[in-house]
Design a protein around this motif. Structure first.
Motif, short mmCIF file in Angstrom:
data_model
loop_
_atom_site.label_atom_id
_atom_site.label_comp_id
_atom_site.label_asym_id
_atom_site.label_seq_id
_atom_site.Cartn_x
_atom_site.Cartn_y
_atom_site.Cartn_z
N LEU A 167 0.82 -1.20 0.00
CA LEU A 167 0.00 0.00 0.00
C LEU A 167 0.86 1.26 0.00
O LEU A 167 0.59 2.21 -0.74
CB LEU A 167 -0.92 -0.02 1.23
CG LEU A 167 -1.90 1.13 1.38
CD1 LEU A 167 -2.89 1.14 0.23
CD2 LEU A 167 -2.66 1.00 2.71
N HIS A 168 1.91 1.25 0.81
CA HIS A 168 2.77 2.43 0.93
C HIS A 168 3.58 2.67 -0.35
O HIS A 168 3.73 3.81 -0.82
CB HIS A 168 3.71 2.27 2.12
CG HIS A 168 4.59 3.45 2.35
ND1 HIS A 168 5.86 3.56 1.77
CD2 HIS A 168 4.41 4.58 3.08
CE1 HIS A 168 6.40 4.71 2.15
NE2 HIS A 168 5.55 5.34 2.95
N ASP A 200 -13.41 -8.08 -6.41
CA ASP A 200 -13.16 -6.84 -7.15
C ASP A 200 -11.65 -6.66 -7.28
O ASP A 200 -11.10 -5.61 -6.98
CB ASP A 200 -13.78 -5.66 -6.39
CG ASP A 200 -14.16 -4.53 -7.34
OD1 ASP A 200 -13.87 -4.65 -8.54
OD2 ASP A 200 -14.72 -3.53 -6.87
N GLN A 201 -11.01 -7.71 -7.77
CA GLN A 201 -9.54 -7.77 -7.78
C GLN A 201 -8.92 -6.66 -8.61
O GLN A 201 -7.93 -6.04 -8.19
CB GLN A 201 -9.11 -9.14 -8.32
CG GLN A 201 -7.62 -9.37 -8.31
CD GLN A 201 -7.29 -10.81 -8.66
OE1 GLN A 201 -7.69 -11.74 -7.95
NE2 GLN A 201 -6.58 -11.00 -9.76
N ASP A 202 -9.48 -6.37 -9.78
CA ASP A 202 -8.90 -5.33 -10.64
C ASP A 202 -8.92 -3.97 -9.95
O ASP A 202 -7.96 -3.19 -10.06
CB ASP A 202 -9.65 -5.27 -11.97
CG ASP A 202 -9.43 -6.52 -12.82
OD1 ASP A 202 -8.44 -7.22 -12.57
OD2 ASP A 202 -10.26 -6.78 -13.71
N ALA A 203 -10.02 -3.68 -9.27
CA ALA A 203 -10.13 -2.39 -8.58
C ALA A 203 -9.13 -2.31 -7.43
O ALA A 203 -8.54 -1.25 -7.18
CB ALA A 203 -11.55 -2.19 -8.06
N VAL A 204 -8.92 -3.43 -6.74
CA VAL A 204 -7.97 -3.45 -5.63
C VAL A 204 -6.55 -3.21 -6.14
O VAL A 204 -5.79 -2.43 -5.56
CB VAL A 204 -8.06 -4.78 -4.86
CG1 VAL A 204 -6.98 -4.83 -3.77
CG2 VAL A 204 -9.43 -4.94 -4.23
N ILE A 205 -6.20 -3.89 -7.24
CA ILE A 205 -4.86 -3.71 -7.81
C ILE A 205 -4.67 -2.26 -8.25
O ILE A 205 -3.61 -1.66 -8.03
CB ILE A 205 -4.65 -4.67 -8.99
CG1 ILE A 205 -4.63 -6.12 -8.49
CG2 ILE A 205 -3.37 -4.35 -9.73
CD1 ILE A 205 -4.52 -7.16 -9.58
N ALA A 206 -5.71 -1.69 -8.86
CA ALA A 206 -5.62 -0.29 -9.29
C ALA A 206 -5.45 0.63 -8.09
O ALA A 206 -4.67 1.59 -8.12
CB ALA A 206 -6.86 0.09 -10.09
N GLY A 207 -6.18 0.34 -7.02
CA GLY A 207 -6.09 1.16 -5.83
C GLY A 207 -4.73 1.09 -5.18
O GLY A 207 -4.25 2.06 -4.58
N LEU A 208 -4.08 -0.09 -5.28
CA LEU A 208 -2.75 -0.26 -4.70
C LEU A 208 -1.65 0.28 -5.61
O LEU A 208 -0.50 0.39 -5.18
CB LEU A 208 -2.49 -1.75 -4.41
CG LEU A 208 -3.30 -2.38 -3.27
CD1 LEU A 208 -3.07 -3.88 -3.25
CD2 LEU A 208 -2.93 -1.76 -1.94
#
Length: 248
Positions: A167-168, A200-208
């Motif tokens: 995340l960081h 919602d894997q794609d959204a999580v990867i984009a958010g990270l």
């Protein structure tokens, strides 16, 4: 054995002995001067071990002051009112009877080495959620000792910190490997988290990965909800639109 455990064992034996004699719970309570619910709990217990687990792990408002009391008692200070005043100055909120009950067995057997204060789960969680470089040396050492005694907690702490690093550093590309490592461990609570992330894997990867944040959007949504609730359900769309625009 702690004072609480010794008292629990003594009461359990007394209650079971009188039950074997055919006495009622009410009669036992009157004879032992115990509350009816306490007598019922000791009567229904299947074994002393069941009660001792609760007695040993029970937290007390005196826990934080026990090391100080042990140290002062072993130094030769057996004046309970004085000890009570001293721990009151340290922040102890209880009365003198709490201290007197705890130190009563010490007059006969003495006090052992000061016990280690009981750790609250919330404190351990805070240590895990804090970056290793921001932990004090004593907290880091204590967390290391705790994790060494529990492989599941050690694995959980490792996965939490790996996720914090992703995340960081905005390394969403590492998410799939991280999820596979979590699934390889026997951690059912984290497995349910993985199930939620995969929805919602794609959204999580984009958010990270992205430096963009939805924080501002969420803030505006919250503000609009607040304005809507202030109308108590009686504001129509035109009025709500004006309030949103004029409040900007």
């Amino acid at each position: 054995m702690t004072v609480s455990a010794a008292r629990t064992k003594e009461r359990y034996g007394a209650v079971q002995e009188r039950l074997a004699e055919g006495k009622s719970l009410g009669a036992i309570g009157r004879e032992l001067r115990l509350d009816h619910s306490t007598v019922r709990r000791f009567a229904r217990a299947t074994s002393i071990d069941e009660l001792l687990v609760k007695a040993v792990n029970r937290q007390s408002i005196l826990d934080e002051c026990k090391p100080y009391l042990h140290e002062r008692w072993n130094e030769g200070c057996h004046d309970i009112p004085r000890l009570h005043r001293e721990i009151q100055a340290l922040g102890f909120p209880g009365d003198i009877q709490t201290v007197r009950r705890y130190l009563r067995p010490a007059k006969e057997r003495g006090l052992p080495k000061a016990p280690r204060p009981a750790l609250r789960p919330r404190r351990v969680v805070r240590w895990i959620m804090t970056g290793p470089d921001r932990l004090s040396s004593s907290d880091a050492q204590e967390l290391k000792e705790i994790c060494a005694t529990c492989p599941h907690l050690d694995a959980t702490a490792r996965h939490v910190r790996d996720f914090a690093t992703m995340l960081h550093d905005r390394r969403g590309d590492l998410l799939l490997d991280w999820m596979n490592r979590v699934l390889a461990d026997d951690l059912p609570a984290l497995h349910s988290l993985i199930t939620g992330l995969r929805r919602d894997q794609d959204a999580v990867i984009a958010g990270l990965s992205s430096h963009w944040s939805s924080g501002q959007v969420e803030g505006h949504v919250t503000r609009i909800k607040l304005l809507k609730r202030k109308g108590y359900g009686r504001a129509n769309l035109d009025l709500l639109r004006r309030r949103v625009l004029l409040a900007s």
